[in-house]
Write a protein that holds these residues in place. Structure first.
Motif, mmCIF file in Angstrom:
data_model
loop_
_atom_site.group_PDB
_atom_site.id
_atom_site.type_symbol
_atom_site.label_atom_id
_atom_site.label_comp_id
_atom_site.label_asym_id
_atom_site.label_seq_id
_atom_site.Cartn_x
_atom_site.Cartn_y
_atom_site.Cartn_z
ATOM 1 N N LYS A 2 0.824 -1.209 0.000
ATOM 2 C CA LYS A 2 0.000 0.000 0.000
ATOM 3 C C LYS A 2 0.859 1.260 0.000
ATOM 4 O O LYS A 2 0.584 2.195 -0.762
ATOM 5 N N ASP A 3 1.903 1.311 0.828
ATOM 6 C CA ASP A 3 2.754 2.508 0.868
ATOM 7 C C ASP A 3 3.429 2.751 -0.480
ATOM 8 O O ASP A 3 3.465 3.877 -0.968
ATOM 9 N N ALA A 4 3.960 1.701 -1.072
ATOM 10 C CA ALA A 4 4.621 1.842 -2.376
ATOM 11 C C ALA A 4 3.614 2.267 -3.445
ATOM 12 O O ALA A 4 3.912 3.131 -4.278
ATOM 13 N N LEU A 5 2.416 1.693 -3.404
ATOM 14 C CA LEU A 5 1.390 2.060 -4.380
ATOM 15 C C LEU A 5 0.970 3.517 -4.204
ATOM 16 O O LEU A 5 0.796 4.240 -5.190
ATOM 17 N N ASP A 6 0.835 3.956 -2.970
ATOM 18 C CA ASP A 6 0.518 5.372 -2.706
ATOM 19 C C ASP A 6 1.611 6.272 -3.282
ATOM 20 O O ASP A 6 1.321 7.313 -3.885
ATOM 21 N N GLN A 7 2.871 5.895 -3.104
ATOM 22 C CA GLN A 7 3.990 6.686 -3.633
ATOM 23 C C GLN A 7 3.974 6.688 -5.165
ATOM 24 O O GLN A 7 4.273 7.707 -5.788
ATOM 25 N N LEU A 8 3.630 5.566 -5.748
ATOM 26 C CA LEU A 8 3.529 5.486 -7.206
ATOM 27 C C LEU A 8 2.452 6.436 -7.712
ATOM 28 O O LEU A 8 2.677 7.223 -8.633
ATOM 29 N N ILE A 9 1.289 6.402 -7.082
ATOM 30 C CA ILE A 9 0.159 7.224 -7.516
ATOM 31 C C ILE A 9 0.451 8.710 -7.327
ATOM 32 O O ILE A 9 0.114 9.530 -8.177
ATOM 33 N N VAL A 75 -5.277 -4.325 -7.432
ATOM 34 C CA VAL A 75 -3.875 -4.498 -7.831
ATOM 35 C C VAL A 75 -3.310 -5.762 -7.184
ATOM 36 O O VAL A 75 -2.673 -6.588 -7.848
ATOM 37 N N GLU A 76 -3.550 -5.929 -5.893
ATOM 38 C CA GLU A 76 -3.027 -7.114 -5.196
ATOM 39 C C GLU A 76 -3.621 -8.408 -5.749
ATOM 40 O O GLU A 76 -2.917 -9.403 -5.901
#
Length: 191
Positions: A2-9, A75-76
């Protein structure tokens, strides 16, 4: 994740590599929604690897030109079906132009219908300028034929603007043909 996906977005991460901690030098990306992953995806990626002599990765864009953004749960779920079988990269690059800018020198695998959309002015202000940029970025497109409008059609059926033909490399029908689609499979599951 979730943290990495938030950073990607939010744009502080350019992409997320799943299954390995380094990006291959000679890669071919196969973008898709993989909803669900099926033997057509698998066969096309394998054929594209053979034709290009490059290492294949599946690319899942969290944002898409024609669809709403994917949430973390979706995504997961899509990544779970790839686990242990395929390398994948997550991006927020909905168009091939954005993907090519993100990964200069990378080639892309696609089916006939996607190649037709790539060259459709509906998605690009200036197709010739976009293709010229692909040349500069050393991008290539490895294209598999597909059953389209009741007939198997390949790269030879696409009107590629003059001077840009070398950007496109055919996958021979003898190497890959799989008449299946995610849309049809979702319809069968829903019925």
């Amino acid at each position: 994740m979730k943290d990495a996906l938030d950073q990607l977005i939010e744009g502080s991460l350019p992409y997320i590599l799943v299954g390995r901690n380094y990006f291959p030098d000679k890669a071919i990306l196969f973008p898709g929604s993989f909803n669900p992953l099926h033997k057509g995806h698998q066969g096309l990626l394998l054929a594209a690897e053979r034709v290009s002599d490059r290492e294949g990765l599946l690319e899942l864009s969290v944002t898409n030109v024609d669809k709403p953004p994917l949430g973390i749960v979706e995504v997961e779920c899509r990544l779970l079906q790839l686990k242990g079988m395929y390398l994948a990269v997550l991006t927020c690059a909905p168009t091939f132009a954005e993907k090519a800018e993100l990964f200069p020198g990378v080639w892309f695998a696609m089916g006939f219908d996607t190649a037709v959309r790539l060259l459709d002015p509906k998605y690009h202000d200036d197709v010739s300028a976009m293709l010229a940029r692909f040349q500069t970025l050393e991008t290539r497109f490895v294209v598999a034929g597909r059953l389209h409008a009741g007939k198997f059609q390949g790269l030879e059926s696409i009107n590629i603007p003059s001077g840009f033909e070398k950007l496109f490399i055919p996958i021979p029908e003898s190497l890959f043909r799989e008449d299946v689609s995610s849309t049809e499979l979702r319809g069968e599951i829903g019925s």
